[in-house]
Design a protein around this motif. Structure first.
Motif, mmCIF file in Angstrom:
data_model
loop_
_atom_site.group_PDB
_atom_site.id
_atom_site.type_symbol
_atom_site.label_atom_id
_atom_site.label_comp_id
_atom_site.label_asym_id
_atom_site.label_seq_id
_atom_site.Cartn_x
_atom_site.Cartn_y
_atom_site.Cartn_z
ATOM 1 N N THR A 18 79.385 42.105 84.835
ATOM 2 C CA THR A 18 78.759 40.864 85.294
ATOM 3 C C THR A 18 79.213 39.666 84.465
ATOM 4 O OG1 THR A 18 76.834 41.351 83.929
ATOM 5 C CG2 THR A 18 76.736 42.003 86.246
ATOM 6 N N HIS A 21 83.615 37.924 88.713
ATOM 7 C CA HIS A 21 82.757 39.023 89.151
ATOM 8 C C HIS A 21 82.221 38.817 90.570
ATOM 9 C CE1 HIS A 21 79.962 42.326 89.043
ATOM 10 N NE2 HIS A 21 79.003 41.499 89.393
ATOM 11 N N ALA A 48 82.131 41.685 93.389
ATOM 12 C CA ALA A 48 80.868 42.121 93.972
ATOM 13 C C ALA A 48 80.862 41.959 95.492
ATOM 14 C CB ALA A 48 79.713 41.345 93.352
ATOM 15 N N LYS A 88 82.956 44.737 96.902
ATOM 16 C CA LYS A 88 82.233 46.002 96.703
ATOM 17 C C LYS A 88 81.118 46.150 97.734
ATOM 18 C CE LYS A 88 79.504 48.610 93.457
ATOM 19 N NZ LYS A 88 78.684 48.543 92.271
ATOM 20 N N ASP A 89 80.404 45.081 98.007
ATOM 21 C CA ASP A 89 79.332 45.138 99.006
ATOM 22 C C ASP A 89 79.886 45.367 100.412
ATOM 23 O OD1 ASP A 89 77.481 44.753 97.022
ATOM 24 O OD2 ASP A 89 77.250 42.600 97.407
ATOM 25 N N SER A 131 83.467 50.221 95.671
ATOM 26 C CA SER A 131 83.919 49.784 94.340
ATOM 27 C C SER A 131 85.405 50.046 94.130
ATOM 28 C CB SER A 131 83.100 50.458 93.247
ATOM 29 O OG SER A 131 83.265 51.856 93.293
#
Length: 142
Positions: A95, A100, A104, A107-108, A112
């Motif tokens: 984070t 980041h 993120a 990844k969402d 990942s």
């Protein structure tokens, strides 16, 4: 075979490796040395897209038949470079990383592993531009 201290010494005294380690988040001296050795030098690649594709960080699509899952990685180029850039990209999962939010978001949307691959491609593109700016001086002593 070089020992660890010889690699670190070479990384700290090579202009390209030093520039990459200073400018790119997550890229340490050994990773910067690997990237510089494989991508360095003026005219090595005509574009950053070709540089990203050389170590196999490109998602391939099979056009001849649609059987099987899409999005398979091409495993071209040096495995050491693939490993080093992937490990550098893993630091973007923190984070505290400056980029980041992008990690993120990917990844969402995907997962990942795909987010890390996206970061690895971005690191390679940025490294290619930094090394191209240095030209042949990237391989000179700092």
């Amino acid at each position: 075979m070089w020992c660890g201290t010889q690699r670190l010494d070479a990384a700290r005294h090579l202009a390209g490796a030093k520039a990459l380690a200073d400018r790119l988040y997550g890229v340490g001296p050994v990773t910067a040395l690997a990237i510089t050795c494989w991508l360095g030098g003026a005219g090595r690649f005509s574009s950053s897209r070709k540089a990203v594709g050389s170590p196999g960080r490109v998602i391939t699509v099979s056009a001849s038949d649609r059987k099987g899952p899409p999005g398979k990685l091409s495993r071209q180029g040096p495995p050491v470079l693939r490993w080093a850039v992937y490990e550098a990209a893993k630091t973007h999962a923190r984070t505290s990383a400056p980029d980041h939010r992008y990690y993120a978001a990917v990844k969402d949307r995907k997962n990942s592993k795909r987010a890390c691959l996206s970061e690895a491609r971005k690191i390679l593109r940025q490294a290619c531009h930094i090394l191209a700016g240095l030209g042949d001086d990237a391989l000179a002593a700092a």
